[in-house]
Scaffold this active site. Structure first.
Site, PDB file in Angstrom:
ATOM      1  CG  HIS A  65      -2.110  -0.723   1.048  1.00 12.87           C
ATOM      2  ND1 HIS A  65      -2.813  -1.438   1.972  1.00 12.87           N
ATOM      3  CD2 HIS A  65      -2.792  -1.215   0.009  1.00 12.87           C
ATOM      4  CE1 HIS A  65      -3.970  -1.721   1.486  1.00 12.87           C
ATOM      5  NE2 HIS A  65      -3.620  -1.990   0.342  1.00 12.87           N
ATOM      6  CG  ASP A  67      -0.206   3.611   4.235  1.00 17.40           C
ATOM      7  OD1 ASP A  67      -0.432   2.898   3.268  1.00 17.40           O
ATOM      8  OD2 ASP A  67      -0.541   3.617   5.268  1.00 17.40           O
ATOM      9  CG  HIS A  68       2.906   0.799   4.717  1.00 13.28           C
ATOM     10  ND1 HIS A  68       3.245   0.425   5.957  1.00 13.28           N
ATOM     11  CD2 HIS A  68       1.504   1.078   4.737  1.00 13.28           C
ATOM     12  CE1 HIS A  68       2.045   0.515   6.818  1.00 13.28           C
ATOM     13  NE2 HIS A  68       0.856   0.784   6.012  1.00 13.28           N
ATOM     14  CG  HIS A 141      -3.882  -5.254   5.367  1.00 18.27           C
ATOM     15  ND1 HIS A 141      -4.651  -4.576   5.916  1.00 18.27           N
ATOM     16  CD2 HIS A 141      -3.058  -4.415   4.303  1.00 18.27           C
ATOM     17  CE1 HIS A 141      -4.576  -3.315   5.547  1.00 18.27           C
ATOM     18  NE2 HIS A 141      -3.690  -2.962   4.809  1.00 18.27           N
ATOM     19  CG  ASP A 212      -1.383  -1.492   7.387  1.00 12.53           C
ATOM     20  OD1 ASP A 212      -0.555  -1.026   8.074  1.00 12.53           O
ATOM     21  OD2 ASP A 212      -1.745  -0.830   6.519  1.00 12.53           O
ATOM     22  CG  HIS A 270      -0.561   2.122  10.568  1.00  6.05           C
ATOM     23  ND1 HIS A 270      -1.867   1.989  10.204  1.00  6.05           N
ATOM     24  CD2 HIS A 270       0.051   2.202   9.404  1.00  6.05           C
ATOM     25  CE1 HIS A 270      -1.912   2.028   9.151  1.00  6.05           C
ATOM     26  NE2 HIS A 270      -1.045   2.116   8.505  1.00  6.05           N
TER      27      HIS A 270
END
Length: 312
Positions: A65, A67-68, A141, A212, A270
């Site tokens: 994802h 944001d990572h 996830h 996550d 997070h």
């Protein structure tokens, strides 16, 4: 061994928190730094620390994802300007190598050092060497997501210098051999065994990093007896249903893992951008009701993880 948080937010950056990244500093142990996830602007965060990109030798990516991973191509490009840097190894899910190499190719970025990608495919020992092991397990996830467990091997006990005093050994190579547990012949012909002059073996440290995921048994296996557990806490303690629907965890779920698995210290990471200021501290207070030794992670927070049995 130290941990420094470079980004503690979830999904999108805010004025208080950048997106996900943390550094495990192994400077005393290996003269290396390992990164876990590289969200957008991670290299900007690094500029506000004493981290040098040339020291970063391994990057572990939990999932793909944005944001990572959005900070990864830029960080790799900037590392080329750090002088004579060595190779770097990136561990991550399928598709990560394609993303990085495509970004570098389209931007016509030339990297001056070798990049090795190791694809995560399931539960495995993914690294062993230099006194460390890294394990990974698949989490729960929306996309393939992995948690990490870093284990330091046990170290020999301290050399009992007072016990050696009777032999009047001068400082020098002999002490090194004895500390390594070797047998040494002294000038008077006596043979002494270094193993007889070592204190108790010192257990290695364990760091577990969980990004996550929904609550899943794999987290407990990764976290067992960890000195430090970094666990995503995107949602508050009363939002378990919401967390489940978004494939995330609550602060209370993180605290329950820590309490039930012999964890030393829990860091809540997070954090959703919905939680600002005092609202974020509420997550810490909720978790502390379950596991007292809990701290809310903030950008640039760091902690030293002492060897077991040493002074804190």
């Amino acid at each position: 061994m130290e941990i420094q948080f470079l980004g503690t937010g979830a999904g999108q950056p805010s004025k208080q928190r950048n997106v996900a990244s943390l550094a495990l500093k192994l400077l005393d142990e290996l003269n290396e730094i390992w990164l876990f996830d590289v969200g957008e602007a991670t290299q900007h965060q690094i500029l506000r620390t004493n981290i040098r990109l040339r020291k970063v030798t391994k990057i572990f990516v939990s999932h793909n994802h944005g944001d990572h991973i959005f900070g990864l191509p830029g960080l790799l490009a900037t590392r080329s300007f750090q002088g004579d840097v060595g190779p770097i190894t990136i561990y991550g899910p399928a598709g990560l190598e394609q993303y990085v190499r495509t970004a570098l190719k389209v931007s016509k970025t030339k990297v001056s050092y070798p990049i090795k990608f190791i694809e995560l495919t399931g539960d495995a020992l993914i690294y062993k060497g230099q006194g460390f092991k890294v394990y990974t397990k698949k989490l729960d996830h929306r996309v393939a997501s992995y948690g990490f467990r870093v284990e330091e091997e046990s170290r020999p006990g301290e050399l009992l210098v007072d016990k050696l005093a009777q032999y009047h050994i001068p400082n020098g190579p002999i002490y090194g051999k004895l500390k390594a547990g070797e047998k040494v012949e002294l000038e008077d012909g006596n043979i002494i065994d270094g193993k007889d002059f070592l204190g108790p073996e010192r257990p290695g440290r364990i760091v577990s990093i969980i990004y996550d995921t929904r609550s899943t048994p794999a987290i407990a296996e990764l976290s067992k007896n960890a000195d430090v557990l970094v666990h995503e806490s995107t949602f508050g303690g009363n939002e378990a249903k919401l967390a489940y629907s978004y494939y995330h965890s609550t602060c209370v779920q993180a605290a329950t893992v820590a309490r039930d698995n012999g964890v030393g210290m829990l860091y809540l990471d997070h954090i959703s951008a919905r939680y600002l200021g005092n609202d974020a501290k509420k997550l810490e207070r909720q978790a502390q009701k379950v596991f007292e030794n809990t701290r809310l992670a903030n950008d640039f927070d760091y902690m030293v993880i002492p060897m077991k049995g040493s002074e804190k």
